[in-house]
Enzyme design. Structure first.
Site, PDB file in Angstrom:
ATOM      1  N   ASP A 203       9.330   4.271   7.959  1.00  0.00           N
ATOM      2  CA  ASP A 203       8.766   3.042   8.520  1.00  0.00           C
ATOM      3  C   ASP A 203       9.583   2.598   9.725  1.00  0.00           C
ATOM      4  O   ASP A 203      10.527   1.821   9.615  1.00  0.00           O
ATOM      5  CB  ASP A 203       8.644   1.917   7.481  1.00  0.00           C
ATOM      6  CG  ASP A 203       7.502   2.170   6.505  1.00  0.00           C
ATOM      7  OD1 ASP A 203       6.789   3.178   6.671  1.00  0.00           O
ATOM      8  OD2 ASP A 203       7.325   1.353   5.594  1.00  0.00           O
ATOM      9  N   ASN A 240       4.856   5.275   5.265  1.00  0.00           N
ATOM     10  CA  ASN A 240       3.416   5.020   5.400  1.00  0.00           C
ATOM     11  C   ASN A 240       3.058   4.457   6.782  1.00  0.00           C
ATOM     12  O   ASN A 240       1.956   4.675   7.276  1.00  0.00           O
ATOM     13  CB  ASN A 240       2.918   4.080   4.295  1.00  0.00           C
ATOM     14  CG  ASN A 240       3.743   2.822   4.184  1.00  0.00           C
ATOM     15  OD1 ASN A 240       4.973   2.892   4.088  1.00  0.00           O
ATOM     16  ND2 ASN A 240       3.103   1.673   4.207  1.00  0.00           N
ATOM     17  N   HIS A 335       4.596  -2.413  -4.328  1.00  0.00           N
ATOM     18  CA  HIS A 335       4.471  -0.955  -4.333  1.00  0.00           C
ATOM     19  C   HIS A 335       4.798  -0.391  -5.719  1.00  0.00           C
ATOM     20  O   HIS A 335       5.331   0.699  -5.845  1.00  0.00           O
ATOM     21  CB  HIS A 335       5.375  -0.322  -3.282  1.00  0.00           C
ATOM     22  CG  HIS A 335       5.129  -0.824  -1.898  1.00  0.00           C
ATOM     23  ND1 HIS A 335       3.896  -0.759  -1.317  1.00  0.00           N
ATOM     24  CD2 HIS A 335       5.948  -1.409  -0.989  1.00  0.00           C
ATOM     25  CE1 HIS A 335       3.957  -1.274  -0.096  1.00  0.00           C
ATOM     26  NE2 HIS A 335       5.186  -1.679   0.128  1.00  0.00           N
ATOM     27  N   HIS A 362      10.604   1.651   1.690  1.00  0.00           N
ATOM     28  CA  HIS A 362       9.272   1.193   1.313  1.00  0.00           C
ATOM     29  C   HIS A 362       9.252  -0.203   0.683  1.00  0.00           C
ATOM     30  O   HIS A 362       8.546  -1.079   1.161  1.00  0.00           O
ATOM     31  CB  HIS A 362       8.602   2.214   0.397  1.00  0.00           C
ATOM     32  CG  HIS A 362       7.122   2.101   0.321  1.00  0.00           C
ATOM     33  ND1 HIS A 362       6.332   1.823   1.421  1.00  0.00           N
ATOM     34  CD2 HIS A 362       6.261   2.232  -0.737  1.00  0.00           C
ATOM     35  CE1 HIS A 362       5.051   1.792   1.037  1.00  0.00           C
ATOM     36  NE2 HIS A 362       4.985   2.031  -0.251  1.00  0.00           N
ATOM     37  N   VAL A 363       9.963  -0.400  -0.418  1.00  0.00           N
ATOM     38  CA  VAL A 363      10.051  -1.731  -1.022  1.00  0.00           C
ATOM     39  C   VAL A 363      11.104  -2.503  -0.227  1.00  0.00           C
ATOM     40  O   VAL A 363      12.247  -2.059  -0.125  1.00  0.00           O
ATOM     41  CB  VAL A 363      10.445  -1.627  -2.510  1.00  0.00           C
ATOM     42  CG1 VAL A 363      10.613  -3.017  -3.110  1.00  0.00           C
ATOM     43  CG2 VAL A 363       9.395  -0.827  -3.271  1.00  0.00           C
TER      44      VAL A 363
HETATM   45 FE   LIG Z   1       6.632   1.637   3.621  1.00  0.00          FE
END
Ligand SMILES: [Fe+2]
Ligand SMILES: *[C@@H]1O[C@H](CO)[C@@H](O)[C@H](O)[C@H]1NC(C)=O
Ligand SMILES: *[C@@H]1O[C@H](CO)[C@@H](O)[C@H](O)[C@H]1NC(C)=O
Ligand SMILES: *[C@@H]1O[C@H](CO)[C@@H](O)[C@H](O)[C@H]1NC(C)=O
Ligand SMILES: *[C@@H]1O[C@H](CO)[C@@H](O)[C@H](O)[C@H]1NC(C)=O
Ligand SMILES: *[C@@H]1O[C@H](CO)[C@@H](O)[C@H](O)[C@H]1NC(C)=O
Length: 442
Positions: A203, A240, A335, A362-363
């Site tokens: 990310d 993502n 998530h 991610h988190v």
């Molecule tokens: Fe992410």
């Protein structure tokens, strides 16, 4: 917070003792079934992207001056460096000049690529792979040669790989380009521990949070990180926000902006795609996995990982570290269980090969697990509880670089037993490997 770790050639009893000590020392916050939940939240509100004219996003002066300069390791051993930069107005020169303190100047030539994304047209993206560099050596380099807008930078190559080679990594995930992102990068730069290479957990720009995935945000992100990434390698994991799959505007090729802009040395580890690969650095063997590429049975990533893990020579690189974007152990309400299918596929392999550490992003929060595994899962028996396992890695989520989406502060309660520590915060970490038995994580 500081913890001490021992690698897989460790006496496991000592390792557990060190980790217990840690838990005892920091039990000042509320204690649930599991470890420690810190209620500290550095800043609850979402942060704003820095404006286009922010000081740290400025286009360098001069016609067609190289911008968005960044480097990453270019081979498996650390004798190669991929240097990338963008020229906005015209292709310009693909020549790169480099030299050591007392050495003579050498030239290398890169390749130029461009891409379109909906109505956006990229600048000229240069990638130049420097080979056969000396280990542990400072190199100066110049790009944009030929005009009067030449820019000079430098980097230091990593030492020759060996079991007791000390090396300090920075860890950053989910960075984005907000005022908080800038605070995180500033903290990393000012950290007296002196990170030598960033392990980036996916990310990058968060361009896809803007209308039509406004790819100008990819350019501003490149300019933002240049002040670090032009001088030390950043090892890239895809998240993502790198997928940029947008069929509604005709953009159907996943990872299009990322793969044009950020190269990885995947071919050096016999990988067939830039999203999963390995590099050796110091006494560490780093395996990068892709949460958003296929990882089922018979897929290219799985076949690669199955062949890759047995290749690791722990006498040479005692530290085995895996980077992945979506965490496999996550007790936040964000998530939740997104990493579960990949865990089911790959966790047995990681335990079998005694991986030391798995870092994820991610988190948008911090969490560290105990050394646990959950490889006994059987649908038929329902047996599915994580259990203490000295062969298993410690899982660390550090997805809190300070991006536009804000922090994750909603946690599942009570804290599960396997979770040693969690806190919604933003920032970076460092992993300072001292030798084959000791590393300090802060
Ligand atoms: Fe992410
Ligand atoms: C140097 O740059 C300026 C504008 O930035 C330009 O007008 C000039 O022609 C350039 N000189 C050379 C020798 O390229
Ligand atoms: C970003 O951080 C740097 C210090 O590292 C500072 O000089 C600069 O003004 C900051 N920029 C913004 C837009 O916050
Ligand atoms: C593993 O690494 C050690 C130390 O570098 C080396 O002596 C040994 O030959 C290597 N083993 C294999 C199978 O390559
Ligand atoms: C936290 O997440 C849970 C589960 O998704 C949800 O039910 C709850 O409303 C959330 N709490 C807050 C304060 O957002
Ligand atoms: C490894 O590093 C630790 C921490 O710096 C040190 O205490 C220990 O003596 C070192 N081991 C060896 C064999 O040098």
């Amino acid at each position: 917070m500081m913890m001490k770790m021992k690698s897989s050639v460790r006496g496991s009893a000592a390792a557990s003792a060190a980790m217990c000590c840690l838990v005892l020392l920091i039990t000042t916050a509320d204690f649930c079934n599991g470890g420690v939940t810190s209620r500290f939240v550095r800043k609850p509100e979402e942060s704003q992207d820095m404006p286009l004219d922010a000081d740290v996003l400025r286009v360098p002066p001069g016609y067609n001056a190289p911008q968005q300069v960044h480097i990453t390791q270019g081979d498996h051993e650390g004798k190669g460096m991929i240097v990338s930069w963008v020229t906005q107005d015209e292709p310009g020169s693909s020549k790169l000049i480099y030299w050591t303190e007392n050495g003579k100047k050498q030239a290398a030539y890169g390749l130029i690529t461009t891409y379109d994304y909906y109505t956006y047209k990229s600048g000229y993206i240069h990638h130049c792979n420097l080979k056969n560099l000396e280990h542990d050596t400072k190199y100066y380099y110049e790009v944009g040669t030929g005009g009067n807008n030449t820019r000079q930078f430098w980097f230091k190559t990593p030492p020759k790989v060996g079991p007791d080679v000390p090396f300090t990594f920075g860890l950053i995930g989910d960075l984005g380009q907000t005022f908080d992102s800038n605070a995180t990068l500033t903290h990393y730069e000012n950290n007296p521990i002196g990170g030598q290479t960033v392990l980036f957990l996916g990310d990058l720009s968060y361009a896809d949070n803007h209308p039509n995935h406004d790819n100008v945000k990819w350019d501003t992100f490149g300019r933002f990180i240049e002040r670090s990434a032009a001088y030390q390698p950043w090892i890239w994991t895809t998240g993502n926000h790198e997928i940029d799959y947008a069929p509604e505007i005709g953009e159907t090729k996943p990872f299009k902006p990322f793969t044009h802009r950020y190269h990885t040395p995947y071919k050096a580890s016999i990988s067939t795609a830039p999203h999963w690969y390995s590099v050796k650095i110091g006494s560490a063997y780093i395996i990068v996995l892709s949460s958003y590429s296929a990882y089922g049975k018979y897929t290219p990533q799985t076949e690669w990982l199955e062949k890759e893990l047995p290749k690791v020579n722990r006498s040479e690189t005692p530290w085995l570290i895996v980077l992945v974007h979506s965490p496999w152990y996550n007790s936040y309400n964000y998530h939740y269980m997104e990493g579960e299918t990949m865990r089911v596929m790959y966790e047995p392999l990681l335990v079998q090969h005694r991986v030391d550490l798995v870092f994820a992003g991610h988190v948008h929060a911090y969490e560290r697990s105990e050394r646990i595994s959950n490889v006994a899962y059987r649908v038929v028996s329902g047996d599915c509880k994580p259990a203490k396992d000295d062969d298993a890695p410690v899982y660390i989520t550090i997805g809190d670089g300070g991006n536009i989406e804000g922090l994750a502060n909603n946690m599942t309660e009570p804290q599960p037993e396997y979770s040693a520590y969690r806190e919604a915060s933003f920032g970076h970490a460092t992993l300072s490997i001292k030798n084959r038995t000791h590393a300090y994580y802060t």
